[in-house]
Write an enzyme that holds these catalytic residues in place. Structure first.
Site, PDB file in Angstrom:
ATOM      1  N   ASP A  90       0.846  -1.196   0.000  1.00 65.64           N
ATOM      2  CA  ASP A  90       0.000   0.000   0.000  1.00 65.64           C
ATOM      3  C   ASP A  90       0.881   1.245   0.000  1.00 65.64           C
ATOM      4  O   ASP A  90       2.104   1.154   0.093  1.00 65.64           O
ATOM      5  CB  ASP A  90      -0.969  -0.013   1.185  1.00 65.64           C
ATOM      6  CG  ASP A  90      -0.265  -0.098   2.525  1.00 65.64           C
ATOM      7  OD1 ASP A  90       0.958   0.088   2.562  1.00 65.64           O
ATOM      8  OD2 ASP A  90      -0.942  -0.362   3.529  1.00 65.64           O
ATOM      9  N   PHE A  94      -2.356   5.746   4.570  1.00 66.74           N
ATOM     10  CA  PHE A  94      -3.324   5.457   5.633  1.00 66.74           C
ATOM     11  C   PHE A  94      -2.634   5.389   6.986  1.00 66.74           C
ATOM     12  O   PHE A  94      -3.137   5.894   7.986  1.00 66.74           O
ATOM     13  CB  PHE A  94      -4.052   4.143   5.357  1.00 66.74           C
ATOM     14  CG  PHE A  94      -4.972   3.732   6.476  1.00 66.74           C
ATOM     15  CD1 PHE A  94      -6.223   4.311   6.605  1.00 66.74           C
ATOM     16  CD2 PHE A  94      -4.578   2.795   7.411  1.00 66.74           C
ATOM     17  CE1 PHE A  94      -7.075   3.960   7.643  1.00 66.74           C
ATOM     18  CE2 PHE A  94      -5.418   2.424   8.454  1.00 66.74           C
ATOM     19  CZ  PHE A  94      -6.670   3.009   8.578  1.00 66.74           C
ATOM     20  N   ASP A 144      -2.481   8.637  -1.792  1.00 66.43           N
ATOM     21  CA  ASP A 144      -3.787   9.291  -1.912  1.00 66.43           C
ATOM     22  C   ASP A 144      -4.064  10.071  -0.639  1.00 66.43           C
ATOM     23  O   ASP A 144      -3.395   9.889   0.376  1.00 66.43           O
ATOM     24  CB  ASP A 144      -4.902   8.263  -2.163  1.00 66.43           C
ATOM     25  CG  ASP A 144      -5.012   7.247  -1.034  1.00 66.43           C
ATOM     26  OD1 ASP A 144      -3.983   6.959  -0.386  1.00 66.43           O
ATOM     27  OD2 ASP A 144      -6.115   6.737  -0.797  1.00 66.43           O
ATOM     28  N   GLY A 220     -10.902   4.674   1.158  1.00 69.59           N
ATOM     29  CA  GLY A 220     -11.683   5.604   1.969  1.00 69.59           C
ATOM     30  C   GLY A 220     -13.008   5.056   2.444  1.00 69.59           C
ATOM     31  O   GLY A 220     -13.909   5.831   2.775  1.00 69.59           O
ATOM     32  N   ASP A 270      -8.295  -6.958   1.065  1.00 72.75           N
ATOM     33  CA  ASP A 270      -7.344  -7.218   2.149  1.00 72.75           C
ATOM     34  C   ASP A 270      -7.951  -6.703   3.439  1.00 72.75           C
ATOM     35  O   ASP A 270      -8.781  -5.788   3.425  1.00 72.75           O
ATOM     36  CB  ASP A 270      -6.008  -6.496   1.908  1.00 72.75           C
ATOM     37  CG  ASP A 270      -6.089  -5.024   2.313  1.00 72.75           C
ATOM     38  OD1 ASP A 270      -5.655  -4.686   3.437  1.00 72.75           O
ATOM     39  OD2 ASP A 270      -6.641  -4.205   1.538  1.00 72.75           O
ATOM     40  N   CYS A 308     -14.426 -27.679   8.106  1.00 70.25           N
ATOM     41  CA  CYS A 308     -13.131 -27.088   7.749  1.00 70.25           C
ATOM     42  C   CYS A 308     -12.047 -28.150   7.704  1.00 70.25           C
ATOM     43  O   CYS A 308     -11.995 -29.039   8.570  1.00 70.25           O
ATOM     44  CB  CYS A 308     -12.778 -25.999   8.767  1.00 70.25           C
ATOM     45  SG  CYS A 308     -11.199 -25.177   8.441  1.00 70.25           S
ATOM     46  N   CYS A 310      -8.681 -27.324   7.627  1.00 68.79           N
ATOM     47  CA  CYS A 310      -7.400 -26.713   7.993  1.00 68.79           C
ATOM     48  C   CYS A 310      -6.697 -27.583   9.040  1.00 68.79           C
ATOM     49  O   CYS A 310      -7.341 -28.387   9.731  1.00 68.79           O
ATOM     50  CB  CYS A 310      -7.598 -25.297   8.504  1.00 68.79           C
ATOM     51  SG  CYS A 310      -8.139 -25.167  10.229  1.00 68.79           S
ATOM     52  N   CYS A 313      -8.356 -27.468  12.609  1.00 70.88           N
ATOM     53  CA  CYS A 313      -9.604 -28.225  12.790  1.00 70.88           C
ATOM     54  C   CYS A 313      -9.380 -29.733  12.679  1.00 70.88           C
ATOM     55  O   CYS A 313     -10.097 -30.518  13.301  1.00 70.88           O
ATOM     56  CB  CYS A 313     -10.637 -27.766  11.771  1.00 70.88           C
ATOM     57  SG  CYS A 313     -11.297 -26.116  12.122  1.00 70.88           S
ATOM     58  N   HIS A 339      -6.375 -21.146  11.026  1.00 68.14           N
ATOM     59  CA  HIS A 339      -7.785 -21.451  10.800  1.00 68.14           C
ATOM     60  C   HIS A 339      -8.506 -20.292  10.114  1.00 68.14           C
ATOM     61  O   HIS A 339      -9.214 -20.490   9.121  1.00 68.14           O
ATOM     62  CB  HIS A 339      -8.506 -21.801  12.094  1.00 68.14           C
ATOM     63  CG  HIS A 339      -9.995 -21.840  11.904  1.00 68.14           C
ATOM     64  ND1 HIS A 339     -10.634 -22.899  11.299  1.00 68.14           N
ATOM     65  CD2 HIS A 339     -10.956 -20.911  12.163  1.00 68.14           C
ATOM     66  CE1 HIS A 339     -11.932 -22.636  11.206  1.00 68.14           C
ATOM     67  NE2 HIS A 339     -12.152 -21.432  11.723  1.00 68.14           N
TER      68      HIS A 339
END
Length: 372
Positions: A90, A94, A144, A220, A270, A308, A310, A313, A339
């Site tokens: 980025d 921000f 920005d 924004g 994101d 799940c 993963c 789990c 997870h």
């Protein structure tokens, strides 16, 4: 960078983005690796277990520590971190805005103090790109002028005017560098501003989308407005964005936010939510979210989510994770983060498959019915 729209279902899109380092299938959620590392995970977790194709690193934080020049000397983000796939960075605007006690947007950039040692710094459109060139990210966001909401019309008008001015400086600087044979694998995205004001969003989008950027983001939002205001703003703004370039909604958000904005034509997301919430005890599942620190899980032998696959789990019970969290055991943070990110990334793969099969609206209904 190559971009292809493979399929649409209603307004939802399944696309492919190809960079120097990876092929990215959208819709895509990008885990946030603020300082070149997704908190509590290593590169093996990201590449082998989660199979991510792109993560986000933070220009502001990498600039302050260890320093972009240091990263450049050590071979850029890919060699420094050993993460082989794509990086999006980025602009840092921000963080300069949100983390600094002294942040002053000016006509030619943003003045701020470091949150680490109080030192003064100044980000200009060119400086932000130079930092990202040193990081050698695949996708670079331009500087920005971000505004917290609510804001006056005067302040939002100033924001979009500055953002467009800085965008023109950025694209000219970047394309001139490329003409000279530099930065050929670095791609550049502009950021549409305008708060929740339709007039300003239209103007910002039209002004920026006339310029030769590789992709466009909506910035924004998720900064104080209501959810329905965010959704309405995205739906209104995407009609002015090119269909043949990626669309990225920055800093969003919950699974509900993702599916709502995919249905409005967004490709990329994101957010720190899955990783930060994991560390604080909130785990995402197909039926909603749970607070693993709750006493009701003390003797619960079920996995976090029986749907799940993963490692967390497949291995641990809710009771054990409840114990790890309460004991503040380090292994909890990795298990919970794996997870939550696995849930988000699997969710995106399922949405993509539904779009390719032209059954997105059915999938969306199923998504909400499981949560009810």
């Amino acid at each position: 960078m190559k971009f292809e729209v493979e399929a649409t279902s209603s307004n939802a899109r399944a696309c492919t983005i190809t960079t120097e380092h990876s092929t990215i299938k959208t819709p895509v959620f990008m885990p946030v690796g603020t300082v070149g590392s997704v908190k509590s995970l290593d590169v093996y977790d990201l590449t082998s277990t989660l199979q991510t194709d792109i993560i986000l690193a933070n220009t502001y934080h990498m600039y302050l520590r260890p320093g972009d020049e240091t990263v450049k000397e050590l071979g850029g983000l890919h060699n420094f971190t050993k993460y082989p796939n794509s990086f999006l960075t980025d602009s840092g605007g921000f963080q300069a805005f949100s983390l600094s006690d002294m942040s002053k947007p000016k006509e030619d950039g943003i003045e701020f103090r470091s949150h680490i040692d109080g030192s003064r710094h100044f980000f200009t459109p060119k400086k932000v790109l130079d930092i990202q060139y040193n990081l050698n990210s695949d996708i670079m966001m331009i500087l920005d002028d971000l505004v917290a909401l609510p804001a006056t019309k005067e302040r939002i008008k100033l924001s979009i005017e500055r953002t467009t001015k800085w965008a023109k400086e950025s694209i000219e600087y970047h394309r001139n560098n490329q003409k000279d044979g530099r930065c050929l694998t670095n791609n550049i995205f502009a950021i549409i501003q305008g708060g929740i004001d339709k007039e300003f969003r239209k103007k910002s989008a039209n002004d920026l989308c006339e310029l030769d950027f590789d992709g466009f983001a909506i910035g924004g939002l998720s900064v104080g407005e209501l959810n329905n205001e965010m959704y309405d703003t995205v739906e209104y703004t995407t009609q002015f964005m090119p269909k043949d370039k990626p669309r990225y909604l920055m800093g969003v958000g919950t699974p509900e936010d993702l599916i709502e904005n995919i249905s409005r034509g967004i490709d990329m997301f994101d957010c720190v939510m899955p990783t930060r919430n994991a560390r604080n005890g909130t785990l995402f599942t197909t039926f909603g979210k749970i607070n693993i620190k709750s006493a009701k899980f003390k003797l619960d032998t079920k996995p976090v989510d029986e749907n799940c696959s993963c490692p967390t789990c497949k291995t641990y019970s809710r009771a054990y994770l409840n114990h790890l969290f309460r004991a503040r055991e380090i292994s909890y943070f990795r298990a919970a983060t794996l997870h939550n990110l696995h849930y988000y990334l699997t969710f995106m793969k399922e949405v993509r498959e539904a779009i390719l099969q032209d059954r997105f609206e059915d999938y969306k209904k199923e998504f909400y019915s499981k949560r009810s």
